[in-house]
Design an enzyme around this catalytic site. Structure first.
Site, short mmCIF file in Angstrom:
data_model
loop_
_atom_site.label_atom_id
_atom_site.label_comp_id
_atom_site.label_asym_id
_atom_site.label_seq_id
_atom_site.Cartn_x
_atom_site.Cartn_y
_atom_site.Cartn_z
CE LYS A 126 -4.37 1.30 0.25
NZ LYS A 126 -5.59 0.67 -0.31
CG ASP A 166 -7.32 3.68 -0.81
OD1 ASP A 166 -7.85 2.57 -0.69
OD2 ASP A 166 -7.34 4.52 0.12
P1 NDP Z 1 -12.87 8.15 -2.78
O1 NDP Z 1 -11.80 9.14 -2.57
O2 NDP Z 1 -13.40 7.94 -4.15
O3 NDP Z 1 -14.11 8.47 -1.83
C1 NDP Z 1 -14.01 8.51 -0.45
C2 NDP Z 1 -15.32 9.00 0.11
O4 NDP Z 1 -15.31 8.91 1.52
C3 NDP Z 1 -15.59 10.45 -0.23
O5 NDP Z 1 -16.97 10.66 -0.32
C4 NDP Z 1 -15.00 11.17 0.97
O6 NDP Z 1 -15.56 12.46 1.20
C5 NDP Z 1 -15.38 10.23 2.09
N1 NDP Z 1 -14.42 10.36 3.17
C6 NDP Z 1 -13.09 10.17 3.11
N2 NDP Z 1 -12.53 10.41 4.30
C7 NDP Z 1 -13.53 10.75 5.11
C8 NDP Z 1 -13.61 11.11 6.47
N3 NDP Z 1 -12.50 11.17 7.23
N4 NDP Z 1 -14.83 11.38 6.99
C9 NDP Z 1 -15.96 11.31 6.22
N5 NDP Z 1 -15.94 10.99 4.93
C10 NDP Z 1 -14.75 10.71 4.40
O7 NDP Z 1 -12.31 6.78 -2.16
P2 NDP Z 1 -12.81 5.29 -2.44
O8 NDP Z 1 -14.27 5.28 -2.64
O9 NDP Z 1 -11.93 4.71 -3.47
O10 NDP Z 1 -12.43 4.60 -1.07
C11 NDP Z 1 -13.32 4.52 0.05
C12 NDP Z 1 -12.87 3.43 0.99
O11 NDP Z 1 -12.86 2.18 0.29
C13 NDP Z 1 -11.47 3.58 1.57
O12 NDP Z 1 -11.43 3.02 2.87
C14 NDP Z 1 -10.62 2.71 0.65
O13 NDP Z 1 -9.43 2.29 1.28
C15 NDP Z 1 -11.58 1.57 0.41
N6 NDP Z 1 -11.31 0.77 -0.78
C16 NDP Z 1 -11.27 1.34 -2.03
C17 NDP Z 1 -11.05 0.55 -3.14
C18 NDP Z 1 -11.12 1.10 -4.53
O14 NDP Z 1 -11.06 0.30 -5.47
N7 NDP Z 1 -11.26 2.38 -4.72
C19 NDP Z 1 -10.78 -0.90 -3.00
C20 NDP Z 1 -10.92 -1.41 -1.66
C21 NDP Z 1 -11.14 -0.58 -0.60
P3 NDP Z 1 -14.73 13.75 0.74
O15 NDP Z 1 -14.74 13.74 -0.75
O16 NDP Z 1 -15.49 14.89 1.34
O17 NDP Z 1 -13.35 13.60 1.32
#
Ligand code: NDP
Length: 448
Positions: A126, A166
């Site tokens: 990672k 991510d």
């Molecule tokens: P994105 O950046 O596309 O989206 C993240 C979302 O979560 C946004 O809406 C963001 O809001 C919100 N968010 C992030 N941090 C916070 C916080 N501290 N409090 C509240 N809301 C928060 O990321 P992903 O959708 O890709 O990833 C989301 C999760 O899924 C993570 O844990 C990641 O590790 C996991 N994941 C992702 C994969 C992938 O293929 N993308 C694969 C496996 C796991 P804002 O825009 O306002 O920050």
């Protein structure tokens, strides 16, 4: 003291101020207790748990870049190459101001077991940076990504380490980093996944984590005599995972009614409008207030400290898809009180240990992220296969492989939980099934 406890104490002592890493290690080691204690001296002699909890390599580097005002900015970059026993390191890059070494280590550690569960030959890694893409111009994001890759390129490669996206790293960032890698290395190879479709990306990779989460949830429900159709779902997040989880949930006949970002959340009694959500988040990169402004059925709630957001909404199923530790004990109590019977993690470690325990004790079906969000990395591995073959598969071909992988993952962890006398404990099942393959490979490869 038991070997498991000894190693956990060592991890805490040797990695101070890394609470997320401690939490991830604790959850895994607790699940493995039954396996390790059946053959404790052999595991101890080989120092298998020490080797498992110390990364093979950590790279930490400076990322200098120039903003639109001509000011030089400096960020901290990381790549943790945790375990390559079953294949080249594989795992995403996170760009978010909260990124530090402990968070990248927790994510890399989880990735070892997740990648093993997919059944594909990928090791765990990672990386990321404390850079915040939010509010930056495209030129600033490009300048940052090029600088980040100018150091990272020497540590990665199609057969060494293959990063992906991510939080904060989507198609735009992967494109800029791929361009810079190719330029420095003079080599066109599948060194990153999540690429655009015109330059080696896989169809269905964008959708894969969210879709995979729903395929696994559907199977978990089916095996417990329940149907997903007609169920109300609370989703957190509004990024890549959340958007495609909402889309697939609707295709399966369920009704997702919430989503959230870091500043607020939406309750939409008529069900989330995915096309509008994509327009707001993927095209405009705007806040959820814009969703509420365009949708009369939606209520917007600003995020306030101490409030419990989407988890206070009455739902049958909860899918946390935002970030780590976003669902705590109070949230778990609210979910149980409201009749929620299943929680599947789309994000990595979104549920605290206390909340997980409470949900499980109250009979809620609970699937940990390392199993339920593995569809993203699994499809990344399918992208690597297509790049090696220099071929592109159809959307349907990739999607059906993804579905099969998710169904297999659920059955593997279900069987492992039964075999070790913990039927229905899918956390233990996932950790044990993921661990056994990696441990067997590590033993076969000698002391390394
Ligand atoms: P994105 O950046 O596309 O989206 C993240 C979302 O979560 C946004 O809406 C963001 O809001 C919100 N968010 C992030 N941090 C916070 C916080 N501290 N409090 C509240 N809301 C928060 O990321 P992903 O959708 O890709 O990833 C989301 C999760 O899924 C993570 O844990 C990641 O590790 C996991 N994941 C992702 C994969 C992938 O293929 N993308 C694969 C496996 C796991 P804002 O825009 O306002 O920050």
């Amino acid at each position: 003291m038991s070997y498991v406890d000894e190693v956990y104490e060592l991890v805490v002592a040797k990695n101070p101020a890394q609470p997320e890493f401690h939490q991830a290690v604790k959850e895994v080691l607790e699940s493995l207790r039954v396996v390790i204690e059946a053959d404790e001296e052999a595991y101890r002699k080989e120092a298998l748990l020490e080797r498992l909890t110390v990364p093979e390599r950590i790279v930490q580097f400076r990322v200098p870049w120039v903003d639109d005002k001509g000011q030089v900015q400096v960020n901290n970059g990381f790549r943790v190459q945790f375990n390559s026993a079953i294949g080249p390191y594989k795992g995403g890059l996170r760009f978010h101001p909260s990124v530090n070494l402990g968070i990248i280590k927790f994510l890399g550690f989880e990735q070892i077991f997740k990648n093993s569960l997919t059944g594909l030959p990928i090791g765990g890694g990672k990386g990321g940076c404390d850079f915040d893409p939010k509010g930056k111009s495209d030129r600033e994001v490009m300048a940052f990504c090029q600088s980040f890759m100018t150091e990272l390129y020497r540590h990665i490669g199609a057969d060494t380490d293959v990063p992906a996206g991510d939080i904060g790293v989507g198609g735009r960032e992967i494109g800029f980093m791929f361009g810079q890698y190719k330029r420095i290395r003079n080599q066109y190879e599948g060194v990153l996944t999540g690429k655009g479709l015109t330059y080696g990306g896989s169809l269905a990779r964008t959708e894969a984590t969210g879709y995979g989460l729903l395929y696994l949830t559907e199977e978990m429900l089916k095996c417990n005599g329940k149907d997903i159709a007609g169920k109300t779902i609370a989703v957190s997040g509004a990024g890549n995972v959340a958007i495609y989880a909402i889309q697939k949930a609707q295709q399966l006949g369920a009704k997702p009614v919430t989503c959230s970002d870091s500043t607020g959340w939406i309750y939409d009694a008529e069900g989330i409008d995915v096309a509008l959500l994509k327009e707001v988040k993927e095209v405009k990169r705007a806040r959820l207030t814009e969703y509420a402004a365009a949708r009369p059925s939606a209520e917007y709630h600003e995020k306030k400290a101490g409030e419990h957001g989407v988890w206070t909404v009455k739902c049958d199923i909860a899918l946390p898809c935002a970030t780590q530790n976003e669902l705590d004990l109070e949230d778990a109590k609210a979910l149980v009180a409201n009749g929620c019977f299943a929680v599947a993690e789309g994000a990595n470690m979104p549920t605290t240990l206390e909340a997980t325990e409470y949900l499980q004790k109250n009979g809620v079906l609970f699937c940990p992220g390392k199993a339920s969000n593995a569809g993203g990395v699994a499809t990344s591995a399918l992208e690597m296969s297509q790049n090696s073959e220099r071929l592109s598969w159809t959307f349907e071909e990739v999607d059906s492989k993804l579905q099969q992988i998710m169904v297999n993952i659920f059955h593997n962890l279900d069987e492992a939980s039964k075999k070790y006398g913990m039927e229905g404990d899918y956390v233990a099942g996932a950790n044990i099934a993921g661990f056994l393959k990696v441990a067997t490979a590590m033993k076969a490869q000698g002391v390394c």
